[in-house]
Design an enzyme around this catalytic site. Structure first.
Site, PDB file in Angstrom:
ATOM      1  N   GLU A 150       0.844  -1.192   0.000  1.00  0.00           N
ATOM      2  CA  GLU A 150       0.000   0.000   0.000  1.00  0.00           C
ATOM      3  C   GLU A 150       0.880   1.243   0.000  1.00  0.00           C
ATOM      4  OE1 GLU A 150      -0.896   0.693   4.699  1.00  0.00           O
ATOM      5  OE2 GLU A 150      -1.591  -1.206   3.832  1.00  0.00           O
ATOM      6  N   LYS A 152       2.567   4.562   1.187  1.00  0.00           N
ATOM      7  CA  LYS A 152       2.868   5.079   2.526  1.00  0.00           C
ATOM      8  C   LYS A 152       2.514   6.565   2.563  1.00  0.00           C
ATOM      9  CE  LYS A 152       6.502   5.351   6.030  1.00  0.00           C
ATOM     10  NZ  LYS A 152       6.376   6.797   6.274  1.00  0.00           N
ATOM     11  N   ASP A 154       2.100  10.311   3.710  1.00  0.00           N
ATOM     12  CA  ASP A 154       2.925  11.216   4.513  1.00  0.00           C
ATOM     13  C   ASP A 154       1.995  12.164   5.271  1.00  0.00           C
ATOM     14  OD1 ASP A 154       5.078  12.462   5.601  1.00  0.00           O
ATOM     15  OD2 ASP A 154       5.643  13.576   3.804  1.00  0.00           O
ATOM     16  N   CYS A 462      42.459  23.193  18.660  1.00  0.00           N
ATOM     17  CA  CYS A 462      43.430  23.350  19.751  1.00  0.00           C
ATOM     18  C   CYS A 462      44.874  23.124  19.310  1.00  0.00           C
ATOM     19  CB  CYS A 462      43.093  22.405  20.905  1.00  0.00           C
ATOM     20  SG  CYS A 462      43.325  20.651  20.502  1.00  0.00           S
ATOM     21  N   CYS A 477      41.630  14.214  17.161  1.00  0.00           N
ATOM     22  CA  CYS A 477      42.423  15.134  17.973  1.00  0.00           C
ATOM     23  C   CYS A 477      42.816  14.426  19.260  1.00  0.00           C
ATOM     24  CB  CYS A 477      41.604  16.380  18.281  1.00  0.00           C
ATOM     25  SG  CYS A 477      42.285  17.409  19.593  1.00  0.00           S
TER      26      CYS A 477
END
Length: 737
Positions: A150, A152, A154, A462, A477
């Site tokens: 079927e 779908k 929205d 950094c 890092c």
């Protein structure tokens, strides 16, 4: 003096990786799961889980999504990929359905939960879904197995409750267990095609009949509503789904009545009697009773028929008159649906086959490097804005440094080995996977003076060394707590919804306090020392830009409320790698108190083999988690942060799960061949009854169910003195013989 996060890699900038997502979620979407180590996978899982929870609430709770449905699908799909490869990781957010109901409405508790669906994105995914159904049921490849298919819709999910044929209540999905009472509003959906009947027709209508479906706007109706909004000088709706949700969730039902909403019925909840034995039969009954159903729904007996239906509707979708985003397949026989049952938030017997990606071509104007909580450096393409499928795209993920070079997850060339450079013309796509993403490079348009991109070996936030460990796709890092971005992201994790969930202390506030010299927050304990009944602190905060006396008092009050915290939330909030929500719950229930948990972790960090073995025996806990615990609790800086924090808190002992089944709380291992059910079916049964299913036998195992061919696990059970029974004994024990 603490450094402020570097702008280019700050949280706000990092959101640009995929519009509306935080940096860790954007970074997680960029990952190639096939190359992930378990450490990287756990961190990506945590980031995706947090994003899923946040955007679930925005979509279902506030009708104000900040990402597209396709992006949300990508979050779930990427997390599912990770969980498929690393099943011990957290699946809590993946299990969530909808969002908590609004306080504006009265609440209705669903007699049967309203769940969601898993997604398929390719024909191969659909084939895999059908195979998994057959495998679970133990059906041969040529055994008859029919599905319904079927469109779908929205729209907004809604449950209608009829008693003796009369509509007595209507509720939204809410969080799947409790929805909003929108009865008065739903009763206005009348006098048009797609109307909700107040009385069902027919003598076979069950006394109790809960009908579920989707409330939506047709395209023409949506255009009419927006024309009215424009004429009145009001804000227009972005799309039909938001318009339907906003129209249904009006406190004034007369506003809902003025908007031409429609309804399609396709499922059910509580039923006092079942009028049919198949999904298709139930839809036929709905139609006979006067409920609007989708006439395109069809029954398919082969995968080929399912896919043919999908591709036909895909070509016709623009002419349907309403929005759909795929096709839903459901096993037709209801007895097979019952056997298949559910896994987490979704039924095993259904899936949604989503429509494919949309593509566009644009110019890549730059590459930014963003830094997440775990130090992951993620490259992001800065694009000349282009519209793809109705959405303006300015950024796209570039996954990692190998992807930029033209190397795939398996080490083989991708895009024919073509690298990506600043100034390139690229093809991008929005889809149900990583969205948006760069698909290819148009070499004919490459500038003559372009140069290969050099991926940084030092952190842009950094300047610490950024290293890439052997076997990992991500460069990280090494600065950890010396890196302002990592510290800020750790703090954001600490106050996130599944952790301390401190109202009013979000991303912007964390960044403000981190960089402020008067009211600095550099570690979790600082949040609570900040909010102590200190009038001086209150005075300082109310005078800061963006705060006032009321907001300052409210924030301090919210912090005070979180001094009392559950053990599982605290464990999750610590940010130990590989400990997501599910793992935190397992650890909390296993150790019961903070003191017991901390002592066990300290012993693990000290190399105590007994403590390691005990932790390893817990369901869903393995060497990766134990290694992460050892590393975290073996770091003196972490121990100080923990000690400072615990002094500020009252930690609640973990609650033990309460059920009345004979196997509740027990750990069960299935081994050998099972003859009356498949292995998956047996595991699902045990979990429904409150048992924990483990893959290996340990001293913590309570029951081993052994079928023919049981081997080493049976020997292990004998070694540990674990109770062993055959399949018939198990079925007799649980009352299913």
């Amino acid at each position: 003096m603490a450094k402020k996060p570097a702008k280019k890699s700050s949280s706000s900038a990092a959101k640009s990786a995929v519009a509306g997502l935080d940096p860790d979620a954007a970074a997680a979407l960029a990952l190639d799961v096939s190359r992930l180590s378990e450490k990287d996978a756990a961190q990506a899982n945590a980031a995706l889980q947090a994003a899923i929870t946040e955007h679930n609430q925005r979509y279902h709770g506030h009708d104000a999504p900040t990402i597209s449905d396709a992006v949300f699908d990508s979050l779930r799909r990427k997390d599912e990929e990770i969980l498929a490869r690393f099943p011990n990781l957290s699946s809590v957010a993946a299990d969530e359905v909808g969002a908590a109901p609004s306080e504006k409405f009265a609440k209705i508790r669903h007699r049967a939960p309203m769940l969601s669906l898993d997604n398929a994105f390719t024909d191969e995914d659909v084939s895999d879904f059908v195979k998994s159904v057959r495998r679970f049921l133990g059906l041969a490849a040529d055994a008859p197995l029919a599905f319904t298919a079927e469109p779908k819709i929205d729209g907004l999910s809604c449950s209608l409750r009829y008693e003796k044929g009369e509509l007595i209540s209507a509720a939204t999905r809410g969080d799947g267990a409790v929805g909003e009472d929108v009865t008065a509003n739903v009763k206005t959906i009348a006098n048009r095609k797609g109307a909700v009947p107040h009385t069902l027709k027919g003598k076979d209508v069950p006394d109790i009949c809960e009908v579920r479906g989707e409330i939506y706007f047709g395209h023409a109706d949506f255009a009419e509503v927006n024309a009215r909004q424009r004429a009145a000088g009001d804000k227009e709706f972005v799309n039909p789904r938001n318009a339907a949700a906003g129209s249904l969730r009006q406190l004034d039902a007369s506003i809902t009545a003025s908007r031409p909403l429609r309804f399609f019925a396709y499922a059910w909840g509580e039923m006092s009697d079942m009028p049919a034995e198949t999904q298709s039969g139930m839809i036929a009954a709905f139609t006979k009773w006067g409920l609007p159903t989708n006439p395109l729904t069809t029954r398919c007996e082969t995968i080929e028929e399912m896919l043919a239906f999908y591709h036909r509707i895909e070509t016709e979708r623009a002419s349907l008159g309403y929005d759909i985003d795929g096709i839903v397949y459901k096993v037709d026989r209801l007895d097979l649906q019952r056997r298949l049952g559910f896994v987490s938030r979704a039924p095993r017997w259904a899936t949604a086959h989503k429509f494919p990606a949309e593509r566009a071509m644009t110019v890549m104007e730059g590459i930014d490097i963003q830094v997440g909580r775990t130090g992951a450096l993620t490259p992001v393409a800065k694009l000349k804005p282009v519209t793809v499928g109705g959405v303006v795209v300015r950024n796209a993920t570039l996954h990692n440094e190998d992807f930029i070079k033209g190397i795939g997850g398996d080490g083989q060339p991708i895009r024919d080995g073509v690298d990506i450079r600043v100034g390139d013309t690229v093809v991008i796509q929005r889809a149900g996977d990583v969205i948006p993403q760069v698909v290819s490079v148009v070499l004919d348009h490459r500038p003559k003076d372009s140069k290969p991109f050099e991926f940084p070996t030092r952190c842009p936030a950094c300047n610490s060394e950024a290293v890439r460990e052997t076997g990992e796709a991500i460069r990280r890092c090494t600065g950890e707590f010396a890196c302002p971005n990592q510290v800020v992201e750790h703090l954001r994790h600490f106050v996130s919804r599944r952790a301390f969930d401190i109202e009013g202390l979000g991303e912007k506030q964390i960044e403000f306090f981190y960089g402020d010299e008067d009211l600095p927050v550099r570690a979790p304990a600082d949040i609570f020392t900040l909010a102590k009944r200190d009038q001086q602190n209150l005075k300082k905060l109310k005078d800061k830009e963006g705060f006032g006396e009321t907001s300052a008092r409210n924030l301090f009050a919210a912090i005070e409320q979180r001094r009392d915290i559950s053990l599982e939330r605290l464990i999750y909030a610590l940010g130990v790698r590989h400990i997501g929500e599910t793992t935190a719950i397992v650890l909390a229930r296993a150790y019961g108190t903070w003191k017991a948990f901390e002592e066990a972790c300290l012993k693990v960090a000290q190399g105590d083999e007994t403590a390691k073995e005990e932790m390893d025996s817990l369901d869903q806990i393995g060497p990766t988690v134990i290694e992460a615990v050892a590393k975290y609790f073996g770091e003196p800086r972490n121990l100080k942060r923990i000690d400072d924090l615990i002094r500020e808190l009252k930690v609640q002992d973990a609650e033990k799960p309460q059920t009345e089944t004979p196997v509740a709380g027990k750990t069960v291992v299935f081994t050998g061949s099972l003859e009356k059910m498949t292995r998956d079916e047996a595991k699902a049964m045990a979990e429904r009854l409150g048992a924990k299913v483990a893959g290996s036998v340990s001293r913590k195992t309570d029951i081993v169910v052994a079928g023919p061919g049981a081997g080493s696990k049976l020997a292990k059970a004998a070694e540990f003195g674990v109770q062993v029974m055959d399949e018939d004994g198990w079925l007799k024990l649980v009352g299913a013989a």
